[in-house]
Design a protein around this motif. Structure first.
Motif, PDB file in Angstrom:
ATOM      1  N   MET A 331      38.516  43.793  53.836  1.00  0.00           N
ATOM      2  CA  MET A 331      37.233  42.750  53.334  1.00  0.00           C
ATOM      3  C   MET A 331      38.057  41.683  53.572  1.00  0.00           C
ATOM      4  SD  MET A 331      34.828  45.171  51.381  1.00  0.00           S
ATOM      5  CE  MET A 331      33.216  43.888  51.494  1.00  0.00           C
ATOM      6  N   PHE A 332      38.214  41.085  52.378  1.00  0.00           N
ATOM      7  CA  PHE A 332      38.850  39.646  52.337  1.00  0.00           C
ATOM      8  C   PHE A 332      39.403  39.605  51.293  1.00  0.00           C
ATOM      9  CE2 PHE A 332      34.356  38.661  51.840  1.00  0.00           C
ATOM     10  CZ  PHE A 332      34.580  37.798  50.709  1.00  0.00           C
ATOM     11  N   PRO A 333      40.548  38.687  50.799  1.00  0.00           N
ATOM     12  CA  PRO A 333      41.198  38.489  49.640  1.00  0.00           C
ATOM     13  C   PRO A 333      40.424  37.949  48.480  1.00  0.00           C
ATOM     14  CG  PRO A 333      42.936  37.930  51.421  1.00  0.00           C
ATOM     15  CD  PRO A 333      41.397  37.867  52.022  1.00  0.00           C
ATOM     16  N   GLY A 334      39.767  36.913  48.908  1.00  0.00           N
ATOM     17  CA  GLY A 334      38.831  36.215  47.940  1.00  0.00           C
ATOM     18  C   GLY A 334      37.840  37.049  47.189  1.00  0.00           C
TER      19      GLY A 334
ATOM     20  N   THR B 166      44.253  31.571  42.807  1.00  0.00           N
ATOM     21  CA  THR B 166      44.233  32.729  41.655  1.00  0.00           C
ATOM     22  C   THR B 166      43.800  32.237  40.349  1.00  0.00           C
ATOM     23  OG1 THR B 166      46.703  32.531  41.350  1.00  0.00           O
ATOM     24  CG2 THR B 166      45.501  34.241  43.157  1.00  0.00           C
ATOM     25  N   ASP B 167      44.024  30.928  40.130  1.00  0.00           N
ATOM     26  CA  ASP B 167      43.894  30.299  38.772  1.00  0.00           C
ATOM     27  C   ASP B 167      42.306  29.904  38.573  1.00  0.00           C
ATOM     28  OD1 ASP B 167      44.317  28.515  41.107  1.00  0.00           O
ATOM     29  OD2 ASP B 167      45.995  27.806  39.751  1.00  0.00           O
ATOM     30  N   GLY B 168      41.592  29.602  39.664  1.00  0.00           N
ATOM     31  CA  GLY B 168      40.134  29.126  39.797  1.00  0.00           C
ATOM     32  C   GLY B 168      40.046  28.262  40.897  1.00  0.00           C
ATOM     33  N   LEU B 169      38.795  28.450  41.343  1.00  0.00           N
ATOM     34  CA  LEU B 169      38.520  27.585  42.562  1.00  0.00           C
ATOM     35  C   LEU B 169      38.395  25.941  42.298  1.00  0.00           C
ATOM     36  CD1 LEU B 169      37.552  28.390  45.611  1.00  0.00           C
ATOM     37  CD2 LEU B 169      38.094  30.104  43.931  1.00  0.00           C
ATOM     38  N   PRO B 170      38.837  25.070  42.747  1.00  0.00           N
ATOM     39  CA  PRO B 170      38.820  23.889  42.237  1.00  0.00           C
ATOM     40  C   PRO B 170      37.213  23.340  41.967  1.00  0.00           C
ATOM     41  CG  PRO B 170      40.191  24.086  44.437  1.00  0.00           C
ATOM     42  CD  PRO B 170      39.472  25.349  44.199  1.00  0.00           C
ATOM     43  N   GLU B 171      36.345  23.744  42.833  1.00  0.00           N
ATOM     44  CA  GLU B 171      34.985  23.467  42.622  1.00  0.00           C
ATOM     45  C   GLU B 171      34.542  23.720  41.030  1.00  0.00           C
ATOM     46  OE1 GLU B 171      36.099  24.924  45.166  1.00  0.00           O
ATOM     47  OE2 GLU B 171      35.255  24.125  46.981  1.00  0.00           O
ATOM     48  N   ILE B 360      41.193  37.657  37.745  1.00  0.00           N
ATOM     49  CA  ILE B 360      40.724  36.742  38.728  1.00  0.00           C
ATOM     50  C   ILE B 360      39.194  37.028  39.262  1.00  0.00           C
ATOM     51  CG2 ILE B 360      41.063  35.555  40.881  1.00  0.00           C
ATOM     52  CD1 ILE B 360      44.063  36.735  40.714  1.00  0.00           C
ATOM     53  N   ALA B 361      38.431  36.087  39.005  1.00  0.00           N
ATOM     54  CA  ALA B 361      37.033  36.311  39.412  1.00  0.00           C
ATOM     55  C   ALA B 361      36.787  35.960  40.982  1.00  0.00           C
ATOM     56  CB  ALA B 361      36.119  35.243  38.698  1.00  0.00           C
ATOM     57  N   PRO B 362      36.015  36.588  41.580  1.00  0.00           N
ATOM     58  CA  PRO B 362      35.688  36.501  43.020  1.00  0.00           C
ATOM     59  C   PRO B 362      35.216  35.024  43.448  1.00  0.00           C
ATOM     60  CG  PRO B 362      34.767  38.534  42.331  1.00  0.00           C
ATOM     61  CD  PRO B 362      35.013  37.782  40.970  1.00  0.00           C
ATOM     62  N   ALA B 363      35.684  34.632  44.662  1.00  0.00           N
ATOM     63  CA  ALA B 363      35.497  33.191  44.985  1.00  0.00           C
ATOM     64  C   ALA B 363      34.021  32.967  45.235  1.00  0.00           C
ATOM     65  CB  ALA B 363      36.310  33.166  46.539  1.00  0.00           C
TER      66      ALA B 363
END
Lengths: 493, 493
Positions: A331-334, B166-171, B360-363
């Motif tokens: 699917m995708f890595p994110g 992998t540490d968290g989305l900047p937003e 890690i949480a999904p983007a």
């Protein structure tokens, strides 16, 4: 009591911090650092409001909060004063922010080992050609996926929304059970399948379940640095075991393993497939010694001709194989979802551990994946990507041969998302990769996957995420960088 | 070569496994167990298809797959035969599935410690009154949330969809940085905030970053069993330190800590708030000894009157406090997102570790949370829930007093999602909780949160997730169970 607070409170009216928060913080810091001494009176709120040019309510809120937290107190007949209850030896000038030099940080030995593992930090920014392991993110049906996510989120059941199912939602475990049997020959009941927050989390979890700190884990040499770092992070003693044309070669003078990490379907990075006899020998070793085998089946879905070879897991009659899968490639890595399959006898252990390490995927994401598979989108996407990646493999092979000619040897892989362009002789592939990075090309040096002296040198190149045009132009660019790197003619000193 | 395969292949036409997969698996097992000996001829596909009443293509696919995997081979002039390359000592009768008794499983000492930690398995099914820690899931704006998830999923950028961050989305890190400063007094740059797959994952990650196996971690007594299990799972030596009316009491003859786990805003489970002097004393201890303090701020958003007391983190000038937050209570638990805040000097260590533990949480979930906060939905939901939970607290307090009368003492908490109904004397709260469970009521025994002898006994009851009607009827039911549990009058032997 009417003293001015202008030297203590200095408000910014343009920054993101509210006036309330600024007054609260600055008064608090002044009290904690002793600049406002115990017993000092605080001006009446309307006075302070006028001095600071803020509303009286803002001042009141800050003063009330400071009183609630014990910094200020009401004294009869006097009004609000700095609390005298604050023990003197706790109020110190160095409490002013910035005045203290914190003691040095001391991190755990495990964290030090991970830092020294040779695995780089996560890439930042948009993936560049030829990043390995990255699927074509634009080709993913994001609209279908977004719709499924919305649907399951609107209908989320109470148990899925609550704390239940830390091991995985029943819907996804059941779907995966059928899918893995049919497509990978993995026979596992839903209760043996643990949905995790990435395959990396599954690897960490499995290692922690069966290896004690100091216990021996074999990894492939060359091999996946992420596995090495994850195993080091669990306290395992990591032993690289050489890979030949048939994959990891058991035997040799290595310390007896408690855990063996392998990529039998498609060895990372060499791409070889472990044949039946080697598989049986590996399982025999595990059965005899009681070692566990982690089978990381990271990209076997992309076999370009015929069906993929069945997983090692299907041959395991002694309950030694711990299977790892991921949706990062398919699917995708994110998405950050992977799964681990364990024998029935380890399921309770893994479930308890997972609950307490929190390596859990969100309920809605799990349910949407189950729907994505059940409604046929997953197989359809894999089918399209198989054809697409096969074409891109051919593109990259042809471009490398055309532009780089005899400088590299390329063996087209039977599947997957990347290939090796082997450099001839003692080429400095690490230096070349650094020069390519300077030109905006991401190419991993093959030798960086070896812990010992590299047997081969070359570039490890992902082809899945790039269009034929990108592959062509970036390979041409790569050839120019390579040519510029060579010593000018043969006039070598 | 024309022998019948009816004794070897036995197909089910009703189950979920495809005919292809069944033929493949059964032939393979027969070969591996020696029932089909090396060199044995395989009937022509049309013959086998007729014998098995399946299509010839199905037989061909299975035979081709077995050949590709090395079980069968073509022999000139003879046709397809069982491969002779299979080394004889690898083909054994016990390879027939079910014929082997696997060696016993051996799990790690850490896994054994977690199993013995006293923390139960995750609850199954729909939460029942009065499960603690569970918010009102029905009151959450699932439609808004589902819409945001869809929106961000459709627009997912390439870097968010790939392996970056992998540490968290900047937003989300930026949003949290502002939110935590304003609402909790936590001063942290976005780079200090790590988004994890649950607060439990954050706890595990923090402990692994700073505590070596065998290192001492203090926890509160009584305290959160999830923290105990997580810390045991990292190899820490866990030392319970008694809680008084001001929270964890430093000092005493405990071994010097490397890590101190506290819930200063709202001690779990006693509900007390750690006052300023104790906070400063705790930070002083940490600064002097170099110990780290984990501040688990699990439910401080639900303060019913005034603003919540600021986090301990805001008082920390020596970079000792590691802050933990969660969206499990403020949104819903199935979301599986938490966060950890660390001093700048630990950020790189934590980032490397998190990448390799996969917590890690999904983007899309991270981006949707950022939007949920930025667009005001988060504060609005918290405001509604604060009022709702305050009302339910009052309901439960009144119902307990009305139905249980003098059997329990109840102190209404100033906030949060649960309360303690203290039983008088040496009451067997564990036995009572078991009887209540039999009646469908989930009540935790207060004594189960103690590792040593309990100082108090009672029931720990969540009120947040239940309507006033449910609270009323279930409290009445609780009273009947309690009455039935008492010895008949005073005629006690």
């Amino acid at each position: 009591m009417q003293e001015t607070f202008s030297g203590i409170v200095d408000l910014s009216r343009t920054g993101p911090i509210s006036l309330y928060r600024q007054i609260y913080e600055q008064l608090r810091d002044a009290i904690l650092s002793g600049r406002l001494a115990a017993g000092t009176g605080v001006p009446a709120s309307r006075v302070m409001a006028r001095q600071l040019s803020v509303s009286r309510n803002t001042v009141l809120a800050a003063v009330e909060q400071l009183a609630a937290e014990g910094y200020l107190e009401a004294r009869q007949g006097v009004g609000t004063v700095v609390a005298v209850r604050l023990s003197e030896d706790l109020v110190r000038p160095e409490r002013a922010e910035g005045a203290v030099r914190p003691p040095p940080h001391r991190v755990s030995r495990l964290a030090q080992r991970v830092a020294a593992s040779g695995r780089e930090m996560a890439p930042r920014g948009v993936p560049q050609p030829f990043q390995t392991g990255t699927p074509d993110i634009d080709a993913f049906p994001h609209d279908i996926w977004a719709r499924l996510l919305r649907r399951v989120s609107r209908q989320l059941s109470r148990d899925a929304a609550a704390y239940a199912h830390t091991d995985g939602l029943p819907e996804l475990r059941t779907t995966l059970s059928a899918y893995l049997r049919e497509s990978r020959g993995v026979r596992a009941a839903p209760e043996q399948i643990f949905v995790t927050s990435s395959a990396q989390a599954g690897l960490d979890l499995l290692a922690r379940a069966v290896v004690d700190p100091g216990g021996v884990a074999w990894i492939e040499e060359p091999g996946y640095l992420g596995a090495r770092a994850a195993l080091l992070g669990t306290g395992a003693e990591v032993v690289p075991v050489p890979v030949d044309a048939h994959g990891l070669k058991p035997g040799g003078a290595h310390p007896a393993p408690r855990l063996i990490y392998v990529t039998p379907s498609h060895q990372f990075p060499t791409g070889c497939m472990m044949p039946l006899a080697r598989r049986l020998a590996l399982l025999d070793l595990a059965g005899r010694t009681g070692a566990y085998v982690i089978e990381d089946d990271y990209d076997s879905e992309f076999q370009f001709r015929g069906r993929p070879v069945a997983a090692l897991h299907g041959l395991d009659v002694a309950e030694r194989v711990l299977y790892l899968g991921t949706f990062s490639k398919t699917m995708f890595p994110g998405l950050r979802v992977g799964y681990a399959v364990v024998p029935p006898g380890l399921a309770e252990t893994l479930g308890r551990l997972q609950r307490n390490t929190g390596q859990i995927a969100p309920a809605a994401v799990q349910l949407a994946i189950a729907a994505f598979i059940e409604e046929g989108h997953y197989r359809a996407h894999l089918r399209r990507m198989r054809a697409c990646y096969a074409e891109r493999r051919d593109c990259l092979v042809a471009a490398l041969r055309r532009h780089l000619g005899g400088a590299v040897a390329v063996e087209p892989p039977a599947g997957g998302m990347q290939l090796i362009a082997e450099l001839q002789g003692e080429a400095d592939d690490v230096g070349l990769a650094a020069r390519l990075a300077g030109a905006g090309i991401e190419a991993q040096a093959l030798s960086s996957y070896y812990l010992g002296p590299p047997a081969k040198r070359g570039l490890f190149l992902g082809f899945a995420a790039w269009s034929p045009e990108q592959i062509e132009t970036q390979t041409a660019l790569m050839a120019r960088v390579l040519a510029a790197s060579r010593p000018p003619s043969r006039a070598k000193a």
